[in-house]
Scaffold this motif. Structure first.
Motif, PDB file in Angstrom:
ATOM      1  N   UNK A 124      -9.407   8.978  -8.757  1.00 12.34           N
ATOM      2  CA  UNK A 124      -9.007   8.109  -9.852  1.00 12.34           C
ATOM      3  C   UNK A 124     -10.148   7.193 -10.303  1.00 12.34           C
ATOM      4  N   UNK A 125     -10.297   7.047 -11.621  1.00  7.10           N
ATOM      5  CA  UNK A 125     -11.156   6.009 -12.176  1.00  7.10           C
ATOM      6  C   UNK A 125     -10.350   4.721 -12.193  1.00  7.10           C
ATOM      7  N   UNK A 144      11.906   7.733 -12.675  1.00  9.83           N
ATOM      8  CA  UNK A 144      12.261   8.627 -11.559  1.00  9.83           C
ATOM      9  C   UNK A 144      11.184   9.678 -11.293  1.00  9.83           C
ATOM     10  N   UNK A 145      10.538  10.129 -12.364  1.00  6.08           N
ATOM     11  CA  UNK A 145       9.446  11.099 -12.249  1.00  6.08           C
ATOM     12  C   UNK A 145       8.263  10.544 -13.041  1.00  6.08           C
ATOM     13  N   UNK A 146       7.347   9.808 -12.380  1.00 10.41           N
ATOM     14  CA  UNK A 146       6.243   9.180 -13.092  1.00 10.41           C
ATOM     15  C   UNK A 146       5.384  10.161 -13.889  1.00 10.41           C
ATOM     16  N   UNK A 189       0.825  -1.200   0.000  1.00 12.89           N
ATOM     17  CA  UNK A 189       0.000   0.000   0.000  1.00 12.89           C
ATOM     18  C   UNK A 189       0.861   1.254   0.000  1.00 12.89           C
ATOM     19  N   UNK A 190       1.929   1.234   0.796  1.00 13.65           N
ATOM     20  CA  UNK A 190       2.786   2.415   0.886  1.00 13.65           C
ATOM     21  C   UNK A 190       3.392   2.754  -0.465  1.00 13.65           C
ATOM     22  N   UNK A 204       3.231   6.284  -5.364  1.00 11.97           N
ATOM     23  CA  UNK A 204       3.101   6.468  -6.801  1.00 11.97           C
ATOM     24  C   UNK A 204       1.884   7.317  -7.151  1.00 11.97           C
ATOM     25  N   UNK A 205       0.727   6.995  -6.588  1.00  6.85           N
ATOM     26  CA  UNK A 205      -0.485   7.734  -6.951  1.00  6.85           C
ATOM     27  C   UNK A 205      -0.409   9.194  -6.533  1.00  6.85           C
ATOM     28  N   UNK A 206       0.357   9.481  -5.465  1.00 12.86           N
ATOM     29  CA  UNK A 206       0.530  10.867  -5.037  1.00 12.86           C
ATOM     30  C   UNK A 206       1.252  11.699  -6.089  1.00 12.86           C
ATOM     31  N   UNK A 207       1.959  11.029  -6.992  1.00  9.19           N
ATOM     32  CA  UNK A 207       2.712  11.728  -8.037  1.00  9.19           C
ATOM     33  C   UNK A 207       1.947  11.800  -9.353  1.00  9.19           C
TER      34      UNK A 207
END
Length: 243
Positions: free
Chosen positions: A56-57, A217-219, A16-17, A22-25
């Motif tokens: 998010x969908x 490095x930067x999604x 989860x972490x 990832x989703x925060x970016x």
């Protein structure tokens, strides 16, 4: 981007972490998320609901394959989560797909129901070993036609079969394509791949992309680079109307 996103980021994370880092970016206005078996098994429906609260969908990629009533019940349970898209295996047969579709009838906002044709990790040798000899593209086409006849919204296929399927079934069937890799990234365990632009030109509607974005490095920068590559490419009119 102002139009609805065509990129589905594969959230194939072990924890989860890591998934939340990832989703925060990522910007939910510019991509959708695919939650597969590993993350769903670890974290369950609560995590899917959290992603949706974050805007998010979600494409819930559990690839249901069982007897018709069991799959239909599973699809109804997935729909109760409010997800955008769910899938079954087309090789489960017509009755199974019809039962799944019929179980979703009457919902005010049913998820899009699509069927997996041939996994993008499989080639002709792999198919022969499991008793399905022949050209993978022809098997994909056979299952795409069956899915269309069963009344589902779309299929999952490799981008290499997109043009063949599109020519055979027309614009009304939504094509979701994994096996998409920007030219500068490694192929990984996918065997039938194309670049994002090639896939959309071939007829794909949505691109499932994992490591080229999630391992970058930067999604968000990686996502933006793919957006630039596919900018200006339209989707088939009927598929666009269903979004």
């Amino acid at each position: 981007m102002t139009e609805e996103p065509r990129i589905i980021v594969a959230l194939d994370c072990p924890s989860e972490a890591e998934a939340l880092r990832l989703t925060a970016q990522l910007d939910p206005a510019r991509c959708r998320l695919k939650v597969g078996k590993e993350l769903f098994t670890r974290l369950g429906p609560v995590f899917v609901e959290r992603l949706q609260r974050d805007g998010f969908a979600v494409f819930l990629d559990l690839k249901f394959h069982d007897i018709p009533n069991t799959v239909a019940a599973a699809c109804a349970a997935a729909a109760d989560l409010g997800v955008w898209m769910i899938n079954v295996h087309a090789s489960g047969g017509r009755a199974m797909m019809v039962a799944a579709r019929e179980r979703l009838v009457g919902r005010s906002r049913p998820p899009r129901l699509i069927a997996v044709t041939v996994l993008t990790s499989l080639d002709e040798t792999d198919l022969s070993e499991i008793g399905c000899p022949g050209d993978p593209a022809q098997r994909v086409l056979q299952l795409a036609r069956l899915t269309n006849e069963a009344g589902l919204d779309g299929i999952v296929c490799s981008p290499r079969e997109a043009a063949l399927v599109r020519a055979a079934v027309g614009p009304g069937l939504c094509l979701v394509t994994p096996g998409v890799r920007p030219a500068t990234t490694a192929v990984g365990d996918q065997k039938r791949v194309m670049t994002p632009r090639e896939a959309l030109v071939a007829g794909a509607d949505y691109l499932v992309i994992g490591r080229p974005i999630t391992a970058a490095p930067d999604p968000m920068a990686a996502l933006a680079a793919i957006e630039s590559e596919i900018e200006g490419l339209d989707r088939p009119p009927a598929a666009r109307e269903k979004n």
